[in-house]
Design a protein around this motif. Structure first.
Motif, PDB file in Angstrom:
ATOM      1  N   TRP A 202       0.865  -1.175   0.000  1.00 40.00           N
ATOM      2  CA  TRP A 202       0.000   0.000   0.000  1.00 40.00           C
ATOM      3  C   TRP A 202       0.897   1.218   0.000  1.00 40.00           C
ATOM      4  O   TRP A 202       1.888   1.262   0.751  1.00 40.00           O
ATOM      5  N   ALA A 203       0.540   2.205  -0.818  1.00 33.66           N
ATOM      6  CA  ALA A 203       1.327   3.430  -0.823  1.00 33.66           C
ATOM      7  C   ALA A 203       0.420   4.623  -1.082  1.00 33.66           C
ATOM      8  O   ALA A 203      -0.625   4.489  -1.731  1.00 33.66           O
ATOM      9  N   GLU A 204       0.840   5.752  -0.550  1.00 30.52           N
ATOM     10  CA  GLU A 204       0.132   7.008  -0.828  1.00 30.52           C
ATOM     11  C   GLU A 204       0.981   7.836  -1.780  1.00 30.52           C
ATOM     12  O   GLU A 204       2.171   8.050  -1.522  1.00 30.52           O
ATOM     13  N   ILE A 205       0.356   8.264  -2.859  1.00 31.55           N
ATOM     14  CA  ILE A 205       1.031   9.141  -3.815  1.00 31.55           C
ATOM     15  C   ILE A 205       0.384  10.513  -3.696  1.00 31.55           C
ATOM     16  O   ILE A 205      -0.841  10.618  -3.665  1.00 31.55           O
ATOM     17  N   GLU A 206       1.214  11.530  -3.615  1.00 33.83           N
ATOM     18  CA  GLU A 206       0.665  12.885  -3.571  1.00 33.83           C
ATOM     19  C   GLU A 206       1.245  13.700  -4.718  1.00 33.83           C
ATOM     20  O   GLU A 206       2.457  13.675  -4.952  1.00 33.83           O
ATOM     21  N   THR A 207       0.357  14.383  -5.448  1.00 27.81           N
ATOM     22  CA  THR A 207       0.842  15.361  -6.427  1.00 27.81           C
ATOM     23  C   THR A 207       0.619  16.749  -5.833  1.00 27.81           C
ATOM     24  O   THR A 207      -0.275  16.941  -5.017  1.00 27.81           O
ATOM     25  N   ARG A 208       1.464  17.686  -6.250  1.00 28.56           N
ATOM     26  CA  ARG A 208       1.367  19.027  -5.679  1.00 28.56           C
ATOM     27  C   ARG A 208       1.151  20.047  -6.781  1.00 28.56           C
ATOM     28  O   ARG A 208       1.504  19.823  -7.934  1.00 28.56           O
ATOM     29  N   GLY A 209       0.521  21.159  -6.381  1.00 26.14           N
ATOM     30  CA  GLY A 209       0.283  22.230  -7.342  1.00 26.14           C
ATOM     31  C   GLY A 209       0.402  23.565  -6.654  1.00 26.14           C
ATOM     32  O   GLY A 209       1.124  23.696  -5.675  1.00 26.14           O
ATOM     33  N   ILE A 224      -4.867  18.167  -9.021  1.00 27.91           N
ATOM     34  CA  ILE A 224      -5.808  17.126  -9.470  1.00 27.91           C
ATOM     35  C   ILE A 224      -5.547  16.772 -10.938  1.00 27.91           C
ATOM     36  O   ILE A 224      -5.580  15.607 -11.320  1.00 27.91           O
ATOM     37  N   ARG A 225      -5.244  17.785 -11.757  1.00 28.42           N
ATOM     38  CA  ARG A 225      -4.925  17.464 -13.155  1.00 28.42           C
ATOM     39  C   ARG A 225      -3.614  16.678 -13.245  1.00 28.42           C
ATOM     40  O   ARG A 225      -3.487  15.771 -14.071  1.00 28.42           O
ATOM     41  N   HIS A 226      -2.667  17.010 -12.375  1.00 29.93           N
ATOM     42  CA  HIS A 226      -1.436  16.196 -12.349  1.00 29.93           C
ATOM     43  C   HIS A 226      -1.755  14.755 -11.983  1.00 29.93           C
ATOM     44  O   HIS A 226      -1.206  13.806 -12.556  1.00 29.93           O
ATOM     45  N   MET A 227      -2.676  14.570 -11.011  1.00 32.90           N
ATOM     46  CA  MET A 227      -3.034  13.196 -10.632  1.00 32.90           C
ATOM     47  C   MET A 227      -3.763  12.504 -11.776  1.00 32.90           C
ATOM     48  O   MET A 227      -3.637  11.298 -11.972  1.00 32.90           O
ATOM     49  N   GLY A 228      -4.539  13.292 -12.541  1.00 32.80           N
ATOM     50  CA  GLY A 228      -5.182  12.728 -13.727  1.00 32.80           C
ATOM     51  C   GLY A 228      -4.162  12.153 -14.692  1.00 32.80           C
ATOM     52  O   GLY A 228      -4.375  11.088 -15.299  1.00 32.80           O
ATOM     53  N   ALA A 229      -3.038  12.843 -14.811  1.00 32.73           N
ATOM     54  CA  ALA A 229      -1.974  12.332 -15.696  1.00 32.73           C
ATOM     55  C   ALA A 229      -1.412  11.022 -15.146  1.00 32.73           C
ATOM     56  O   ALA A 229      -1.087  10.090 -15.906  1.00 32.73           O
ATOM     57  N   VAL A 230      -1.318  10.939 -13.811  1.00 33.68           N
ATOM     58  CA  VAL A 230      -0.847   9.688 -13.191  1.00 33.68           C
ATOM     59  C   VAL A 230      -1.826   8.558 -13.506  1.00 33.68           C
ATOM     60  O   VAL A 230      -1.434   7.464 -13.926  1.00 33.68           O
ATOM     61  N   LEU A 289      -3.569   9.940  -3.403  1.00 31.67           N
ATOM     62  CA  LEU A 289      -4.124   8.701  -3.946  1.00 31.67           C
ATOM     63  C   LEU A 289      -3.526   7.556  -3.126  1.00 31.67           C
ATOM     64  O   LEU A 289      -2.321   7.546  -2.879  1.00 31.67           O
ATOM     65  N   VAL A 290      -4.350   6.603  -2.697  1.00 27.10           N
ATOM     66  CA  VAL A 290      -3.808   5.422  -2.008  1.00 27.10           C
ATOM     67  C   VAL A 290      -3.997   4.205  -2.904  1.00 27.10           C
ATOM     68  O   VAL A 290      -5.114   3.890  -3.316  1.00 27.10           O
ATOM     69  N   ILE A 291      -2.881   3.570  -3.233  1.00 26.47           N
ATOM     70  CA  ILE A 291      -2.939   2.365  -4.075  1.00 26.47           C
ATOM     71  C   ILE A 291      -2.748   1.123  -3.216  1.00 26.47           C
ATOM     72  O   ILE A 291      -2.066   1.141  -2.192  1.00 26.47           O
ATOM     73  N   ASP A 292      -3.385   0.041  -3.652  1.00 23.84           N
ATOM     74  CA  ASP A 292      -3.347  -1.255  -2.966  1.00 23.84           C
ATOM     75  C   ASP A 292      -2.902  -2.277  -4.005  1.00 23.84           C
ATOM     76  O   ASP A 292      -3.697  -2.773  -4.789  1.00 23.84           O
ATOM     77  N   ARG A 293      -1.614  -2.523  -4.016  1.00 22.35           N
ATOM     78  CA  ARG A 293      -1.018  -3.387  -5.045  1.00 22.35           C
ATOM     79  C   ARG A 293      -0.814  -4.780  -4.445  1.00 22.35           C
ATOM     80  O   ARG A 293      -0.199  -4.922  -3.383  1.00 22.35           O
ATOM     81  N   ARG A 294      -1.381  -5.809  -5.090  1.00 19.04           N
ATOM     82  CA  ARG A 294      -1.206  -7.196  -4.628  1.00 19.04           C
ATOM     83  C   ARG A 294      -0.246  -7.886  -5.589  1.00 19.04           C
ATOM     84  O   ARG A 294      -0.461  -7.865  -6.798  1.00 19.04           O
TER      85      ARG A 294
END
Ligand SMILES: [Zn+2]
Length: 425
Positions: A202-209, A224-230, A289-294
């Protein structure tokens, strides 16, 4: 086949049903961790009557532990007359909240239609009761057995197991020489042996603006648009790549026989609390954004992380003003017990004896307390095996079949016979 042992289990059918219903009547809901102490005391009292040595052990200062909701675990041990190996049955006593949609009392312990109903019936108070009955029957039929039997009821499995198995493993309760073999009676079905689970990151990704007035967004920079690119890059590159990664691990359901990633949450922009539904007209300066990678036994955690980081780094090179931070929230390595490990062979022998067929060997898509036994206890002779249908867990009108509990108690008793008395496997 050992008819005497099987008859001893059959003779305890009413006891097994009553014990399961009694356990369900403790509303051990987690969170917050309700009724742990009375439930643990109840198990201890029963096993003390059978001359087990019992201990209540509180997971001091673990998440959620306080005087109102103490993380009370019970560990019981019975030493045979001569030394030998130790078999440990570990069950979690916590259950998830009942939720909506029940047609029966979730904590009433209703017995009807050959089933015991209630929250935790299959996950996993039925399994706990079956393991207690298996141990008691085995001890009655073979009072001189060598070795030892342990039974534990532990807390907080549903929230990560930190105050339960992880805490006890840290105290040496799940390591050699104290314990040799562990069975976790999670509801994986009576004819299946669960060898382990996939890994978790599990990881948290943060984009900044940069914040600005919403009417002039060109003066700011939208996180948010940067996260959209992610997210676009995940859709185009990462998800197809994950779909292609297949595993030799026998994960069930089959859809989980590959790498997966869920996006658990996304938050960006200003709060909507102030004006209900109307956030302030600002350009968002942060998006998380929090991702849950298995992941799979065939993958390393480093590679798993690198796949995500390399996408973020590329965006940083190519996309103007893009910046990010990433933070690990949870890491669990995949684990898979060998098929020829002693506990696997012993339980497989029991399944062949009772059902006349080979067991299915499976891997769980999600993790359970085996992770702590492997990582902290360094004990690898561990499986999940127990009655109940996993699909019913956490749902309304949860139940466990009485015949299923009886049959899996027989399998567990035969497993004890193989592991402790060396009955031919
Ligand atoms: Zn469970």
């Amino acid at each position: 086949m050992n008819e005497q042992l099987l008859r001893a289990i059959e003779g305890r059918r009413d006891d097994l049903v009553a014990l399961t219903a009694d356990l369900i009547r403790f509303p051990t809901v987690n969170p917050p961790g309700e009724a742990y102490t009375p439930c643990a005391e109840f198990i201890a009292a029963r096993l003390r009557r059978r001359r087990f040595e019992t201990r209540l052990i509180r997971g001091e200062d673990t998440p959620g532990d306080n005087d109102r909701y103490p993380r009370t675990n019970v560990v019981a041990r019975f030493d045979g007359r001569v030394p030998g190996r130790t078999v440990h049955f570990n069950s979690h006593i916590d259950v998830v909240e009942a939720g909506e949609g029940w047609t029966v009392d979730p904590f009433g312990g209703l017995v009807r239609d050959g089933r015991v109903w209630g929250r935790g019936a299959c996950d996993m108070k039925g399994g706990l009761a079956a393991s207690i009955i298996a141990a008691e029957a085995f001890m009655d039929v073979y009072p001189d057995f060598p070795g030892a039997i342990e039974i534990s009821g532990t807390v907080d499995e549903e929230s990560g197991g930190f105050g339960g198995v992880a805490y006890l493993a840290g105290q040496g309760f799940f390591s050699k020489p104290r314990v040799d073999h562990v069975v976790i009676p999670e509801p994986l079905n009576k004819d299946r042996i669960c060898l382990g689970h996939r890994g978790v990151w599990w990881a948290e990704i943060e984009t900044r603006g940069a914040i600005a007035h919403g009417s002039m967004p060109f003066l700011g920079d939208s996180a948010i648009r940067h996260m959209g690119a992610v997210l676009s890059a995940f859709e185009e590159e990462l998800y197809p790549a994950l779909d292609r990664k297949r595993t030799q691990m026998p994960v069930v359901p089959e859809g989980a026989r590959r790498s997966t990633m869920n996006i658990n949450s996304i938050h960006g922009g200003q709060t909507e609390d102030f004006f209900p539904g109307l956030p302030a007209p600002n350009v968002a300066d942060s998006c998380r954004l929090v991702i849950d990678r298995r992941f799979l036994l065939e993958e390393s955690l480093d590679t798993v992380k690198q796949e995500v980081v390399s996408i973020l780094d590329r965006l940083k090179r190519e996309r103007p003003k893009f910046d990010y931070a990433i933070r690990d929230l949870m890491e669990v390595l995949p684990t898979m017990t060998d098929r020829d490990a002693p506990v696997v062979e012993a339980v497989a022998h029991g399944i062949r004896a009772i059902f006349g067929r080979e067991p299915d060997y499976v891997i769980s898509p999600g993790t359970y307390d085996q992770k702590h036994i492997a990582r902290i206890g360094h004990l690898h002779d561990c499986i999940a095996y127990g009655p109940g249908i996993l699909d019913l867990a956490h749902r309304p009108d949860e139940w466990v079949g009485i015949d299923d509990m009886i049959e899996s108690a027989k399998v567990m008793a035969i497993g004890l016979d193989v592991l402790l008395r060396g009955a031919a496997a």
